[in-house]
Design an enzyme around this catalytic site. Sequence first.
Site, PDB file in Angstrom:
ATOM      1  N   THR A   1       2.853   2.050  -2.150  1.00  0.00           N
ATOM      2  CA  THR A   1       4.156   1.722  -2.732  1.00  0.00           C
ATOM      3  C   THR A   1       4.176   2.033  -4.224  1.00  0.00           C
ATOM      4  O   THR A   1       5.242   2.218  -4.792  1.00  0.00           O
ATOM      5  CB  THR A   1       4.470   0.226  -2.529  1.00  0.00           C
TER       6      THR A   1
ATOM      7  N   ASP B   1      -4.272   0.685  -9.450  1.00  0.00           N
ATOM      8  CA  ASP B   1      -5.677   0.324  -9.650  1.00  0.00           C
ATOM      9  C   ASP B   1      -5.965   0.038 -11.118  1.00  0.00           C
ATOM     10  O   ASP B   1      -6.639  -0.940 -11.459  1.00  0.00           O
ATOM     11  CB  ASP B   1      -6.588   1.451  -9.148  1.00  0.00           C
TER      12      ASP B   1
ATOM     13  N   SER C   1     -25.785   6.759 -17.005  1.00  0.00           N
ATOM     14  CA  SER C   1     -25.397   5.881 -15.899  1.00  0.00           C
ATOM     15  C   SER C   1     -26.640   5.570 -15.084  1.00  0.00           C
ATOM     16  O   SER C   1     -27.517   6.430 -14.932  1.00  0.00           O
ATOM     17  CB  SER C   1     -24.370   6.574 -15.002  1.00  0.00           C
TER      18      SER C   1
ATOM     19  N   LEU D   1     -12.637   0.261  -3.576  1.00  0.00           N
ATOM     20  CA  LEU D   1     -12.493  -0.951  -4.394  1.00  0.00           C
ATOM     21  C   LEU D   1     -12.273  -0.593  -5.868  1.00  0.00           C
ATOM     22  O   LEU D   1     -12.486  -1.404  -6.761  1.00  0.00           O
ATOM     23  CB  LEU D   1     -13.725  -1.857  -4.234  1.00  0.00           C
ATOM     24  N   SER D   2     -11.861   0.628  -6.116  1.00  0.00           N
ATOM     25  CA  SER D   2     -11.483   1.089  -7.467  1.00  0.00           C
ATOM     26  C   SER D   2     -12.645   1.161  -8.438  1.00  0.00           C
ATOM     27  O   SER D   2     -12.521   0.770  -9.607  1.00  0.00           O
ATOM     28  CB  SER D   2     -10.387   0.198  -8.056  1.00  0.00           C
ATOM     29  N   SER D   3     -13.754   1.718  -7.977  1.00  0.00           N
ATOM     30  CA  SER D   3     -14.868   1.912  -8.917  1.00  0.00           C
ATOM     31  C   SER D   3     -14.447   2.865 -10.040  1.00  0.00           C
ATOM     32  O   SER D   3     -14.873   2.705 -11.189  1.00  0.00           O
ATOM     33  CB  SER D   3     -16.093   2.445  -8.181  1.00  0.00           C
TER      34      SER D   3
ATOM     35  N   GLU E   1      -7.200   9.863 -14.927  1.00  0.00           N
ATOM     36  CA  GLU E   1      -7.483  10.197 -13.523  1.00  0.00           C
ATOM     37  C   GLU E   1      -6.568  11.313 -13.024  1.00  0.00           C
ATOM     38  O   GLU E   1      -7.002  12.243 -12.351  1.00  0.00           O
ATOM     39  CB  GLU E   1      -7.311   8.933 -12.661  1.00  0.00           C
TER      40      GLU E   1
ATOM     41  N   GLY F   1     -16.908   4.725  -3.637  1.00  0.00           N
ATOM     42  CA  GLY F   1     -16.332   5.309  -2.416  1.00  0.00           C
ATOM     43  C   GLY F   1     -15.945   4.295  -1.360  1.00  0.00           C
ATOM     44  O   GLY F   1     -15.742   4.640  -0.204  1.00  0.00           O
TER      45      GLY F   1
ATOM     46  N   GLU G   1       0.832  -1.213   0.000  1.00  0.00           N
ATOM     47  CA  GLU G   1       0.000   0.000   0.000  1.00  0.00           C
ATOM     48  C   GLU G   1       0.864   1.259   0.000  1.00  0.00           C
ATOM     49  O   GLU G   1       1.834   1.348   0.756  1.00  0.00           O
ATOM     50  CB  GLU G   1      -0.905  -0.036   1.238  1.00  0.00           C
TER      51      GLU G   1
HETATM   52  C1  GLA Z   1      -5.300   4.340  -4.165  1.00  0.00           C
HETATM   53  C2  GLA Z   1      -4.540   4.776  -5.422  1.00  0.00           C
HETATM   54  C3  GLA Z   1      -3.458   3.762  -5.788  1.00  0.00           C
HETATM   55  C4  GLA Z   1      -2.563   3.428  -4.596  1.00  0.00           C
HETATM   56  C5  GLA Z   1      -3.420   3.112  -3.360  1.00  0.00           C
HETATM   57  C6  GLA Z   1      -2.581   2.935  -2.128  1.00  0.00           C
HETATM   58  O1  GLA Z   1      -6.020   3.172  -4.423  1.00  0.00           O
HETATM   59  O2  GLA Z   1      -5.427   4.901  -6.501  1.00  0.00           O
HETATM   60  O3  GLA Z   1      -2.691   4.268  -6.869  1.00  0.00           O
HETATM   61  O4  GLA Z   1      -1.658   4.452  -4.344  1.00  0.00           O
HETATM   62  O5  GLA Z   1      -4.387   4.114  -3.107  1.00  0.00           O
HETATM   63  O6  GLA Z   1      -1.799   1.810  -2.229  1.00  0.00           O
END
Ligand code: GLA
Length: 393
Positions: free
Chosen positions: A45, A182, A77, A135-137, A170, A132, A43
Site C-alpha cells: 500500500t 521500511d 562489516s 525484516l528490513s535489514s 535505496e 534476506g 502490504e
Molecule cells: C518491501 C518494500 C516496502 C513495501 C513492502 C510491501 O518491504 O521495501 O516499501 O512496499 O515491501 O508492503
Amino acid sequence: MTPDRPAAAPDVADRATTGFSHGYDAQPAGRWAAPGRVNLIGEHTDYNDGFVLPFALPLRTVVAAGPQPGERWTVRSEIADQPVDFDAAEADSPGRVTGWGGYVAGVVWALREAGHAVPGARLAIASDVPLGSGLSSSAALEAAVLTALADLGGLDLPAAHRPRLAQRAENGYVGAPTGIMDQSAVLRCRAGHALFLDCRDESVEHIPFDLDAAGLAILVIDSRAPHRHADGEYASRRAACERAADLLGVPALRDVPVADLAAALERLPDDETRRRVRHVVTENQRVLDTVELLRAGRVPEIGPLLTASHASMRDDFEITVPEVDTAVEAALAAGALGARMTGGGFGGCVLALVGADRSDTVATAVRAAYAERGFTAPTTLTALPAPGTTRLP
Ligand code: GLA
C-alpha cells in the site's frame, strides 16, 4: 531469530565497537542503532500513497563510526573480510558501489544530492537483523548510517525528512523501487507502539500496541523460503498498480475508497488488474479498521483482519509462496487469532497473533507442518514493539 549465533555471543553494539577498534586501531566517536521491522498490516500500500502499520523489532543493526579526513568513506562489516572504501566520485555515481556497501554509498549519495556536506567517515557494522528475511535489514543499515553521518557532520536534517533520504539511497543508488514504509518504520517507530503512517503526506500517529496487557504476543516466523524473483515481481506489481491508477484517472490507488471499489473494478480491462486493485483498496481499509480496533483497546479483534490480509495477498495480489501459506495455515489451526505474511512477499516472514501462553504451541505446530512438507525448518521470534533508530550512550 538468531539461532545460528550461540546464546553467549557478544551483544551487537559490542561487536560493532570491536569491529571498529580492530579494523581501524582507534575508538569510534559514537554508535548508532537501527532496528529491523515487521509490518502488522498494510502490504504493498505504501507506493500506492496508502496506509501502513509497522512496528520496530528488538533486533538491531549497529554502526560504530568516527571521522576520516577528506571526502572518503571506509566501511567494515562483520559479514565481510574486506572493507569497502569509496570517495566522493564513487558516491556520486549511482550503482558504482555494489553489494552491502551500496546501501552505505547510497546514503552518502542521497545526502550529497540533497546539498549536505557529508563528513568523511570510518564505519564498522554489526547486525542481528537477519539478511534476506524481509525484516528490513537494508533499511536498518541505511538508517543507522544516515543518523551516524548526520550526527558526525552536525547536519541540519529534521527527523521527518530522514525516511525520504534513506529511501532515495535505496531507489536511486541501489536501484530497488521500494516505497517509504521500511525507512519510516526503522527511523520513526516508538517502543510499545505501532506506527500508523499515511504514505501520501508522511503524517504519523503512534498507536499504543500493548501486547502484554492484552495477554497476547506476536510470533514472527521466518519462512526460510528462497526469494524467488522477488525483485522483478515487486517491480511488476508496482507497475500494475500505477497503470491501474492511470486507467481509473486517479493519482494513486489510495484515491479509490472501498465504497467505490465495485464501480472501479468494472472499469478495468482484465481480471488480473481487477484483483491487484482489489487487494490494495481493501488492504488500505483493513489498516484503517485495525487502527480503530487498537485505539479502542480491542487488540484480539484484529486477528481476522490479519488473516483476511493474507488471503488477499495470496489470491488477489499473488505474492505468497507455499512456505508462507503453510506457516499461516498451521498457525491458525494451532489457535492463532490471526496470521499473515509480512513484507514484500515471495518468502520472508509470517506474523501470528497468539495468546501469550500459546506461542510455543503455535511455533511447534508450524515446525511440524514444515517437516511434513519437507521445507527447511523455520525460525521464530516473539516480537515486542521496540524503539526506532537511536544514538547509543
Ligand atoms: C518491501 C518494500 C516496502 C513495501 C513492502 C510491501 O518491504 O521495501 O516499501 O512496499 O515491501 O508492503
